[in-house]
Design a protein around this motif. Structure first.
Motif, mmCIF file in Angstrom:
data_model
loop_
_atom_site.group_PDB
_atom_site.id
_atom_site.type_symbol
_atom_site.label_atom_id
_atom_site.label_comp_id
_atom_site.label_asym_id
_atom_site.label_seq_id
_atom_site.Cartn_x
_atom_site.Cartn_y
_atom_site.Cartn_z
ATOM 1 N N VAL A 116 34.548 126.741 33.163
ATOM 2 C CA VAL A 116 35.884 126.266 32.817
ATOM 3 C C VAL A 116 36.448 127.064 31.643
ATOM 4 O O VAL A 116 37.618 127.433 31.635
ATOM 5 C CB VAL A 116 35.843 124.755 32.481
ATOM 6 N N ARG A 117 35.600 127.332 30.652
ATOM 7 C CA ARG A 117 35.995 128.137 29.498
ATOM 8 C C ARG A 117 34.878 129.126 29.197
ATOM 9 O O ARG A 117 33.783 128.730 28.820
ATOM 10 C CB ARG A 117 36.255 127.229 28.280
ATOM 11 N N ALA A 118 35.164 130.403 29.365
ATOM 12 C CA ALA A 118 34.112 131.411 29.227
ATOM 13 C C ALA A 118 33.768 131.709 27.774
ATOM 14 O O ALA A 118 32.657 132.165 27.482
ATOM 15 C CB ALA A 118 34.530 132.697 29.934
ATOM 16 N N GLY A 119 34.674 131.482 26.844
ATOM 17 C CA GLY A 119 34.418 131.792 25.448
ATOM 18 C C GLY A 119 34.589 133.274 25.148
ATOM 19 O O GLY A 119 34.935 134.079 26.023
ATOM 20 N N ALA A 120 34.323 133.642 23.889
ATOM 21 C CA ALA A 120 34.556 135.020 23.449
ATOM 22 C C ALA A 120 33.698 136.012 24.205
ATOM 23 O O ALA A 120 34.172 137.064 24.649
ATOM 24 C CB ALA A 120 34.278 135.126 21.945
ATOM 25 N N LEU A 170 30.791 136.236 31.684
ATOM 26 C CA LEU A 170 31.464 135.118 32.320
ATOM 27 C C LEU A 170 32.977 135.204 32.173
ATOM 28 O O LEU A 170 33.491 135.662 31.148
ATOM 29 C CB LEU A 170 30.976 133.801 31.721
ATOM 30 N N THR A 171 33.670 134.750 33.208
ATOM 31 C CA THR A 171 35.120 134.602 33.187
ATOM 32 C C THR A 171 35.465 133.202 33.668
ATOM 33 O O THR A 171 34.687 132.572 34.402
ATOM 34 C CB THR A 171 35.806 135.637 34.089
ATOM 35 N N ASP A 172 36.606 132.712 33.242
ATOM 36 C CA ASP A 172 37.037 131.390 33.691
ATOM 37 C C ASP A 172 37.106 131.354 35.212
ATOM 38 O O ASP A 172 37.635 132.276 35.845
ATOM 39 C CB ASP A 172 38.414 131.054 33.110
ATOM 40 N N GLY A 173 36.545 130.305 35.801
ATOM 41 C CA GLY A 173 36.562 130.134 37.244
ATOM 42 C C GLY A 173 35.335 130.662 37.956
ATOM 43 O O GLY A 173 35.150 130.384 39.149
ATOM 44 N N ALA A 174 34.484 131.425 37.273
ATOM 45 C CA ALA A 174 33.258 131.928 37.904
ATOM 46 C C ALA A 174 32.346 130.760 38.258
ATOM 47 O O ALA A 174 32.371 129.698 37.623
ATOM 48 C CB ALA A 174 32.548 132.902 36.971
ATOM 49 N N VAL A 175 31.522 130.959 39.282
ATOM 50 C CA VAL A 175 30.557 129.948 39.712
ATOM 51 C C VAL A 175 29.170 130.569 39.690
ATOM 52 O O VAL A 175 28.957 131.654 40.233
ATOM 53 C CB VAL A 175 30.886 129.412 41.127
ATOM 54 N N THR A 214 25.949 132.394 24.490
ATOM 55 C CA THR A 214 27.330 132.384 24.024
ATOM 56 C C THR A 214 27.434 133.158 22.711
ATOM 57 O O THR A 214 26.425 133.419 22.049
ATOM 58 C CB THR A 214 27.857 130.953 23.811
ATOM 59 N N THR A 215 28.656 133.508 22.328
ATOM 60 C CA THR A 215 28.895 134.256 21.092
ATOM 61 C C THR A 215 29.996 133.571 20.290
ATOM 62 O O THR A 215 31.167 133.613 20.684
ATOM 63 C CB THR A 215 29.295 135.710 21.396
ATOM 64 N N LEU A 216 29.608 132.903 19.223
ATOM 65 C CA LEU A 216 30.500 132.286 18.233
ATOM 66 C C LEU A 216 31.315 131.116 18.770
ATOM 67 O O LEU A 216 31.333 130.047 18.161
ATOM 68 C CB LEU A 216 31.445 133.335 17.618
ATOM 69 N N THR A 217 32.027 131.280 19.885
ATOM 70 C CA THR A 217 32.992 130.252 20.289
ATOM 71 C C THR A 217 32.495 129.330 21.395
ATOM 72 O O THR A 217 33.251 128.454 21.838
ATOM 73 C CB THR A 217 34.311 130.899 20.748
ATOM 74 N N GLY A 218 31.254 129.494 21.865
ATOM 75 C CA GLY A 218 30.721 128.608 22.888
ATOM 76 C C GLY A 218 31.341 128.823 24.246
ATOM 77 O O GLY A 218 31.926 129.869 24.546
ATOM 78 N N CYS A 219 31.244 127.803 25.111
ATOM 79 C CA CYS A 219 31.792 127.869 26.468
ATOM 80 C C CYS A 219 31.864 126.447 27.012
ATOM 81 O O CYS A 219 31.394 125.497 26.374
ATOM 82 C CB CYS A 219 30.932 128.755 27.376
ATOM 83 N N ALA A 220 32.456 126.285 28.185
ATOM 84 C CA ALA A 220 32.491 124.984 28.861
ATOM 85 C C ALA A 220 32.259 125.201 30.344
ATOM 86 O O ALA A 220 32.821 126.133 30.942
ATOM 87 C CB ALA A 220 33.835 124.279 28.627
ATOM 88 N N VAL A 221 31.414 124.352 30.934
ATOM 89 C CA VAL A 221 31.092 124.466 32.362
ATOM 90 C C VAL A 221 31.092 123.084 32.985
ATOM 91 O O VAL A 221 30.965 122.061 32.297
ATOM 92 C CB VAL A 221 29.719 125.147 32.580
ATOM 93 N N ARG A 222 31.217 123.080 34.326
ATOM 94 C CA ARG A 222 31.219 121.822 35.081
ATOM 95 C C ARG A 222 30.198 121.929 36.210
ATOM 96 O O ARG A 222 30.389 122.725 37.144
ATOM 97 C CB ARG A 222 32.613 121.557 35.633
ATOM 98 N N PRO A 223 29.072 121.190 36.154
ATOM 99 C CA PRO A 223 28.086 121.268 37.239
ATOM 100 C C PRO A 223 28.579 120.565 38.500
ATOM 101 O O PRO A 223 29.301 119.559 38.424
ATOM 102 C CB PRO A 223 26.865 120.562 36.663
#
Length: 290
Positions: free
Chosen positions: A9-13, A145-150, A59-68
């Motif tokens: 959902v959010r790939a981060g930096a 990672l990019t937003d929307g990747a699975v 992750t690098t500094l800004t984290g990320c968000a994912v949805r299982p």
């Protein structure tokens, strides 16, 4: 949503897939790559019941968000950071159950640089040369990672009740000062006696320009005794290369396997994981040893 996968959902930096790397291919021009903080990866995987070598997210500094897409157990370790599941606070450094469709949000690092997000079963992208690691220099492995990747996940590991638990995992804290043991050479003779004295006694700072290829430093320039440059020669992990500006660069996991700038010293391999969590501005000292 029944397949074992997570959607980004959010790939981060900069978030990449990493395991313990692909050693043994330097003669082909392929660096080892792998997680910059392998101890954190091993601990994340042990808490999940995975093999130590299971692939995780770095992750690098800004984290990320994912949805299982299916319920999965997750552990976030490495750099301390806030963890939320559907907006509710969750544990850092311990197993957390995330339901199908819930949002796992790994926040920005509170201290350190790189957090590691492990999933029960590990990330099951196709391996390349025996590793699932992203290599930023050669382009091997999955893309950042990019937003929307699975990302697919492997089979769930044995339940915790069967495999045992770790009650108080010994998470090391990010360094307030980076103290790196170095062995001089192979090109220390290309530097003046004053430069070698400075290397052993002066302090540098971690530059924000560094990445997984190398940790760049800011501070005093090391004076050369020999002008000109070398033909390209082999570069090991931990090589302290000195470019024309005189500021040392420490080669990390995605480093080139050859280079033409002189290497004044090589960092002890056991000290390299601490570089993964050294934020910009962290003091750096080199300590020569025999």
């Amino acid at each position: 949503m029944t397949d074992r996968a997570v959607a980004v959902v959010r790939a981060g930096a900069l978030t990449t897939v990493q395991d313990l790397g692909r050693p043994g291919h330097a003669h082909l021009g392929v660096p080892r790559s792998g997680a910059l903080d392998p101890g954190a990866v091993r601990l994340v995987n042990r808490l999940l019941g995975n093999a130590d070598s299971a692939a995780v997210l770095e992750t690098t500094l800004t984290g990320c968000a994912v949805r299982p897409r299916r319920a999965v157990t997750v552990v976030v370790g490495g750099a301390p950071c806030p963890v939320r599941v559907d907006g509710r606070p969750a544990a850092w450094g311990a197993p957390v159950r995330v339901g199908a469709g819930q949002l796992l949000d790994v926040g920005a690092a509170v201290r350190g640089v790189r957090s590691y997000v492990g999933f029960g079963g590990g990330i099951a992208v196709d391996p390349v040369l025996g590793s699932r690691s992203t290599d930023l220099l050669s382009g091997l492995g999955p893309a950042p990672l990019t937003d929307g990747a699975v990302l697919p996940l492997g089979p769930a590991p044995v339940p915790a009740a069967v495999r045992g638990r770790v009650d108080a995992p010994p998470w090391p804290g990010p360094p307030d000062e980076l103290v790196l043991r170095v062995r001089l050479g192979p090109r220390h003779s290309w530097f003046t006696a004053a430069a070698l004295h400075a290397l052993a006694t002066r302090a540098w700072r971690v530059s924000p320009a560094g990445n997984r290829i190398g940790l760049r430093t800011e501070g005093p320039a090391l004076e050369r005794a020999v002008p000109g440059e070398l033909p390209s020669e082999g570069m090991p992990l931990g090589a302290v290369q000195v470019p024309p500006d005189g500021r040392p660069v420490i080669f990390l996991a995605d480093h080139p396997t050859t280079g033409g700038y002189p290497v004044v010293a090589v960092v002890h391999e056991h000290d390299l994981p601490s570089t993964a969590q050294a934020a910009p501005g962290t003091p750096v000292r080199f300590v020569p040893y025999a």
